[in-house]
Design a protein around this motif. Sequence first.
Motif, PDB file in Angstrom:
ATOM      1  N   VAL A 272      23.802  -6.811  30.883  1.00 32.65           N
ATOM      2  CA  VAL A 272      23.930  -7.583  29.644  1.00 32.65           C
ATOM      3  C   VAL A 272      22.557  -8.031  29.139  1.00 32.65           C
ATOM      4  O   VAL A 272      22.307  -8.024  27.931  1.00 32.65           O
ATOM      5  N   MET A 273      21.640  -8.388  30.040  1.00 34.11           N
ATOM      6  CA  MET A 273      20.287  -8.759  29.599  1.00 34.11           C
ATOM      7  C   MET A 273      19.604  -7.568  28.928  1.00 34.11           C
ATOM      8  O   MET A 273      18.954  -7.723  27.891  1.00 34.11           O
ATOM      9  N   GLY A 274      19.759  -6.387  29.500  1.00 37.38           N
ATOM     10  CA  GLY A 274      19.195  -5.188  28.886  1.00 37.38           C
ATOM     11  C   GLY A 274      19.758  -4.941  27.504  1.00 37.38           C
ATOM     12  O   GLY A 274      19.031  -4.620  26.559  1.00 37.38           O
ATOM     13  N   TYR A 275      21.072  -5.102  27.377  1.00 38.26           N
ATOM     14  CA  TYR A 275      21.714  -4.928  26.069  1.00 38.26           C
ATOM     15  C   TYR A 275      21.214  -5.962  25.067  1.00 38.26           C
ATOM     16  O   TYR A 275      20.948  -5.623  23.915  1.00 38.26           O
ATOM     17  N   GLU A 276      21.098  -7.211  25.483  1.00 40.08           N
ATOM     18  CA  GLU A 276      20.642  -8.269  24.573  1.00 40.08           C
ATOM     19  C   GLU A 276      19.219  -8.009  24.083  1.00 40.08           C
ATOM     20  O   GLU A 276      18.920  -8.182  22.912  1.00 40.08           O
ATOM     21  N   PHE A 277      18.328  -7.579  24.983  1.00 44.67           N
ATOM     22  CA  PHE A 277      16.956  -7.273  24.570  1.00 44.67           C
ATOM     23  C   PHE A 277      16.926  -6.072  23.623  1.00 44.67           C
ATOM     24  O   PHE A 277      16.181  -6.062  22.646  1.00 44.67           O
ATOM     25  N   TRP A 278      17.734  -5.055  23.907  1.00 41.98           N
ATOM     26  CA  TRP A 278      17.806  -3.897  23.025  1.00 41.98           C
ATOM     27  C   TRP A 278      18.310  -4.310  21.643  1.00 41.98           C
ATOM     28  O   TRP A 278      17.780  -3.873  20.616  1.00 41.98           O
ATOM     29  N   LYS A 279      19.333  -5.147  21.614  1.00 41.28           N
ATOM     30  CA  LYS A 279      19.900  -5.601  20.345  1.00 41.28           C
ATOM     31  C   LYS A 279      18.876  -6.408  19.540  1.00 41.28           C
ATOM     32  O   LYS A 279      18.759  -6.224  18.320  1.00 41.28           O
ATOM     33  N   LEU A 280      18.110  -7.280  20.194  1.00 39.93           N
ATOM     34  CA  LEU A 280      17.053  -8.022  19.511  1.00 39.93           C
ATOM     35  C   LEU A 280      15.971  -7.093  18.981  1.00 39.93           C
ATOM     36  O   LEU A 280      15.461  -7.279  17.870  1.00 39.93           O
ATOM     37  N   TYR A 281      15.605  -6.083  19.766  1.00 43.10           N
ATOM     38  CA  TYR A 281      14.582  -5.127  19.355  1.00 43.10           C
ATOM     39  C   TYR A 281      15.014  -4.367  18.101  1.00 43.10           C
ATOM     40  O   TYR A 281      14.250  -4.214  17.145  1.00 43.10           O
ATOM     41  N   VAL A 282      16.247  -3.895  18.078  1.00 36.81           N
ATOM     42  CA  VAL A 282      16.763  -3.150  16.930  1.00 36.81           C
ATOM     43  C   VAL A 282      16.867  -4.060  15.708  1.00 36.81           C
ATOM     44  O   VAL A 282      16.484  -3.671  14.594  1.00 36.81           O
ATOM     45  N   ALA A 283      17.367  -5.272  15.877  1.00 34.64           N
ATOM     46  CA  ALA A 283      17.484  -6.205  14.760  1.00 34.64           C
ATOM     47  C   ALA A 283      16.110  -6.554  14.192  1.00 34.64           C
ATOM     48  O   ALA A 283      15.944  -6.661  12.972  1.00 34.64           O
ATOM     49  N   TYR A 284      15.118  -6.704  15.059  1.00 33.13           N
ATOM     50  CA  TYR A 284      13.764  -6.980  14.606  1.00 33.13           C
ATOM     51  C   TYR A 284      13.225  -5.817  13.784  1.00 33.13           C
ATOM     52  O   TYR A 284      12.620  -6.011  12.732  1.00 33.13           O
ATOM     53  N   GLY A 285      13.454  -4.592  14.232  1.00 29.43           N
ATOM     54  CA  GLY A 285      12.993  -3.416  13.500  1.00 29.43           C
ATOM     55  C   GLY A 285      13.628  -3.316  12.123  1.00 29.43           C
ATOM     56  O   GLY A 285      12.952  -3.016  11.135  1.00 29.43           O
TER      57      GLY A 285
END
Length: 108
Positions: free
Chosen positions: A76-89
């Motif tokens: 879940v931490m990996g997913y949350e970081f990925w989701k933040l990265y995509v939203a930032y982009g």
Amino acid sequence: MAETGYSRLRKYSQGLDGDADMGLNERRELNSGFGESLTRAFELVVTPVIFGFFGWLLDGWLGTRPLFMFLLFALVMGYEFWKLYVAYGVEMKRHEDQLPGRGPETGP
């Protein structure tokens, strides 16, 4: 007395500064950003903890402590970081498109 960043931001966001050049849309965007940041921070902390707890319960039931607790927490931490990265982009792309002389990229 020197003005702190917090007090300046508070004056602008609440329109307390008589000569503030911040418009209604800018204030609305600033306040929306605060709420969005709080939501992302809450998701980043609470969601992995909940899944870690479910992993702990599953480990207790299967007798595999702490395998599933760490596995679900890390997943879940990996997913949350990925989701933040995509939203930032996506957000940065939107801001770049609003720059003068730039528009949405169009295909040939």
